[in-house]
Motif scaffolding. Structure first.
Motif, PDB file in Angstrom:
ATOM      1  N   ASP A 171       0.869  -1.178   0.000  1.00 35.35           N
ATOM      2  CA  ASP A 171       0.000   0.000   0.000  1.00 35.35           C
ATOM      3  C   ASP A 171       0.911   1.235   0.000  1.00 35.35           C
ATOM      4  OD1 ASP A 171      -2.066   1.795   0.179  1.00 35.35           O
ATOM      5  OD2 ASP A 171      -2.604   1.305   2.253  1.00 35.35           O
ATOM      6  N   LYS A 215      -0.052   8.750  -5.962  1.00 37.89           N
ATOM      7  CA  LYS A 215      -0.951   8.039  -5.043  1.00 37.89           C
ATOM      8  C   LYS A 215      -1.699   9.087  -4.225  1.00 37.89           C
ATOM      9  CE  LYS A 215      -2.593   4.413  -2.775  1.00 37.89           C
ATOM     10  NZ  LYS A 215      -1.713   3.441  -2.068  1.00 37.89           N
ATOM     11  N   ARG A 217      -4.866   8.396  -2.475  1.00 40.14           N
ATOM     12  CA  ARG A 217      -5.488   7.837  -1.267  1.00 40.14           C
ATOM     13  C   ARG A 217      -5.420   6.319  -1.357  1.00 40.14           C
ATOM     14  NH1 ARG A 217     -11.762   9.336  -2.693  1.00 40.14           N
ATOM     15  NH2 ARG A 217     -12.069   7.827  -4.378  1.00 40.14           N
ATOM     16  N   SER A 218      -5.586   5.660  -0.225  1.00 44.08           N
ATOM     17  CA  SER A 218      -5.646   4.205  -0.188  1.00 44.08           C
ATOM     18  C   SER A 218      -7.096   3.757  -0.259  1.00 44.08           C
ATOM     19  CB  SER A 218      -4.999   3.666   1.091  1.00 44.08           C
ATOM     20  OG  SER A 218      -3.617   3.965   1.122  1.00 44.08           O
ATOM     21  N   LEU A 219      -7.310   2.586  -0.816  1.00 48.53           N
ATOM     22  CA  LEU A 219      -8.654   2.026  -0.836  1.00 48.53           C
ATOM     23  C   LEU A 219      -8.995   1.470   0.537  1.00 48.53           C
ATOM     24  CD1 LEU A 219      -8.762   0.084  -4.237  1.00 48.53           C
ATOM     25  CD2 LEU A 219      -9.477   2.424  -3.743  1.00 48.53           C
ATOM     26  N   ASN A 222      -8.159  -3.041   0.246  1.00 50.10           N
ATOM     27  CA  ASN A 222      -7.095  -3.228  -0.728  1.00 50.10           C
ATOM     28  C   ASN A 222      -7.189  -4.566  -1.451  1.00 50.10           C
ATOM     29  OD1 ASN A 222      -4.946  -1.586  -1.695  1.00 50.10           O
ATOM     30  ND2 ASN A 222      -3.491  -3.123  -0.963  1.00 50.10           N
ATOM     31  N   LEU A 225      -8.389  -4.295  -5.061  1.00 44.45           N
ATOM     32  CA  LEU A 225      -7.651  -3.367  -5.920  1.00 44.45           C
ATOM     33  C   LEU A 225      -7.670  -3.776  -7.385  1.00 44.45           C
ATOM     34  CD1 LEU A 225      -4.316  -1.675  -5.036  1.00 44.45           C
ATOM     35  CD2 LEU A 225      -4.537  -2.794  -7.241  1.00 44.45           C
ATOM     36  N   GLU A 230     -13.083   2.300  -7.857  1.00 45.02           N
ATOM     37  CA  GLU A 230     -12.805   3.401  -6.935  1.00 45.02           C
ATOM     38  C   GLU A 230     -11.356   3.841  -7.115  1.00 45.02           C
ATOM     39  OE1 GLU A 230     -12.736   4.396  -2.135  1.00 45.02           O
ATOM     40  OE2 GLU A 230     -13.387   2.430  -2.854  1.00 45.02           O
ATOM     41  N   SER A 232      -7.583   5.344  -6.664  1.00 45.93           N
ATOM     42  CA  SER A 232      -6.591   5.561  -5.616  1.00 45.93           C
ATOM     43  C   SER A 232      -5.362   6.290  -6.167  1.00 45.93           C
ATOM     44  CB  SER A 232      -6.161   4.228  -4.987  1.00 45.93           C
ATOM     45  OG  SER A 232      -5.674   3.330  -5.973  1.00 45.93           O
ATOM     46  N   TRP A 233      -5.044   6.075  -7.450  1.00 42.83           N
ATOM     47  CA  TRP A 233      -3.938   6.743  -8.123  1.00 42.83           C
ATOM     48  C   TRP A 233      -4.469   7.711  -9.175  1.00 42.83           C
ATOM     49  CZ3 TRP A 233       1.422   5.871  -7.410  1.00 42.83           C
ATOM     50  CH2 TRP A 233       1.759   4.797  -6.575  1.00 42.83           C
ATOM     51  N   ASP A 381      -0.024  -2.890  -5.704  1.00 45.79           N
ATOM     52  CA  ASP A 381      -0.461  -1.492  -5.703  1.00 45.79           C
ATOM     53  C   ASP A 381       0.012  -0.745  -6.947  1.00 45.79           C
ATOM     54  OD1 ASP A 381      -1.803   0.755  -4.920  1.00 45.79           O
ATOM     55  OD2 ASP A 381      -0.440   1.279  -3.278  1.00 45.79           O
TER      56      ASP A 381
END
Length: 391
Positions: A171, A215, A217-219, A222, A225, A230, A232-233, A381
């Motif tokens: 992550d 990057k 935000r983080s999901l 994860n 992914l 949604e 994240s990048w 990721d």
């Protein structure tokens, strides 16, 4: 808060002349945006980067481009301008994926280009005996480097497997920036008019463009992914506007573009302190934040660079002006960066577009079985550099 005609004064510099109203409401992002840390910039600007209004995303792309291209003194004194973009002093793949990495971030730029050929070699596009035709160079900021080499220790395959088998997930931290630049040595006739050139010990090269992935935000989950729409990048690719066939590719194939006016672009470059250097001769081919348009799972988002993703163009990869198709998707391709911790096998490189499914498999091989994404693979990721270089 002070306003002018209802618009916060802190936004006036960037919002002047904007046709879209999407630039409004991003005070937190736009306030002192050039001086923030990479982590703070990403955290404050996630709403702009992931806005469904393409104009807002294009604005964020130019802000990210301006930040990575902050100018530092050419430590080697070989570039005509005596200045180079700061990312030319960032860690390369060679600096990162060592058994014992020791890279230190300073404002000292590299003396030479560090070519990366792995992606095109795996796609069968570059000969290992003559890798210069790739002329691609991957660099990353300190946020990324520190996570890969210190926090998670993903710089070797042993480190990757140890990290994952301990129950961790890859992550990358918010604020991670990964770049891939495209270079070409200046021929005897000179570089194209308007192209930026930089000197290295190996000679003078002109800059064809750069991929930027940030990057944001983080999901929450994860594990999803591979398949989640949604975002994240944030993805964008800037290309020299004079590259042959580029306008054809932009007009016919790239799906999510909303070019800023010259005035809007120049405002951002000026606020970032890099106007007049020549960056106005480059612009985004588009932006991408998910697999498909409107997250509907139907129409793939197409984004790429005519040199770095030339293998995705057809019928002749060397002639973008005549391409009848261009199947390149930053998000989809990078999403397949994965490893199976049980078999200790990396997922094979391929060039998918659109939404992935567990049944997706990479490039088939005559001497190896097909490897399906859903058969025990876990995501890295979106980080192909791990799969390419953590050996």
């Amino acid at each position: 808060m002070a306003t002018l005609n209802g618009i916060p004064k802190s936004l006036i510099g960037l919002c002047i002349g904007m046709v879209s109203t999407a630039c409004l409401g991003y005070e937190q992002c736009e306030n002192d945006w050039i001086n923030k840390s990479d982590q703070q910039f990403a955290a404050d600007c996630v709403a702009m980067a992931f806005d469904d209004d393409l104009k807002a995303r294009e604005q964020f792309a130019w802000m990210a481009f301006t930040r990575i291209n902050q100018l530092i003194k050419d430590s080697h004194g070989v570039s005509k301008s005596d200045k180079v973009p700061q990312w030319m002093a960032w860690a390369t793949d060679d600096d990162t994926f060592k058994t014992f990495p020791t890279f230190k971030f300073t404002e000292t730029n590299r003396a030479d280009i560090t070519d990366v050929t792995s992606k095109k070699v795996l796609a069968g596009e570059v000969s290992m005996t003559d890798p210069d035709s790739a002329n691609e160079e991957v660099t990353r900021n300190a946020v990324s480097y520190n996570y890969l080499t210190e926090t998670a220790k993903l710089n070797t395959k042993v480190g990757v497997l140890t990290y994952l088998k301990a129950g961790n997930q890859v992550d990358m931290p918010v604020g991670t920036i990964e770049l891939k630049a495209s270079w070409l040595k200046v021929p005897p006739g000179g570089a194209p008019e308007g192209a930026l050139t930089f000197g290295f010990e190996d000679g003078v090269y002109w800059w064809r463009g750069v991929h930027i992935m940030v990057k944001m935000r983080s999901l929450k989950n994860n594990d999803d992914l591979f398949y989640s729409e949604e975002p994240s990048w944030f993805w964008t690719t800037f290309e020299f506007n004079g590259n042959p066939g580029l306008e054809h590719v932009r007009d016919q194939f790239v799906t999510q573009r909303a070019p800023l006016s010259d005035k809007e672009r120049d405002t951002i470059l000026k606020q970032g302190g890099i106007s007049g250097f020549g960056f106005e001769h480059y612009s985004p081919n588009g932006t991408q934040i998910r697999y498909t348009e409107n997250a509907e799972g139907k129409v793939p988002v197409i984004l790429g660079h005519t040199d770095m993703e030339d293998f995705a163009g057809a019928p002749n990869t060397a002639q973008p002006s005549y391409w009848a198709s261009f199947n390149s998707s930053c998000h989809t391709c990078h999403a397949t960066a994965a490893i199976n911790p049980e078999t200790e096998t990396y997922f094979p490189f391929s060039v998918p577009v659109g939404k992935l499914t567990p049944q997706y498999y990479g490039q088939p091989s005559s001497d190896k079985p097909n490897l399906y994404l859903g058969d025990g693979f876990v995501p890295l990721d979106f980080m192909w550099p791990i799969a390419f270089h953590a050996k």
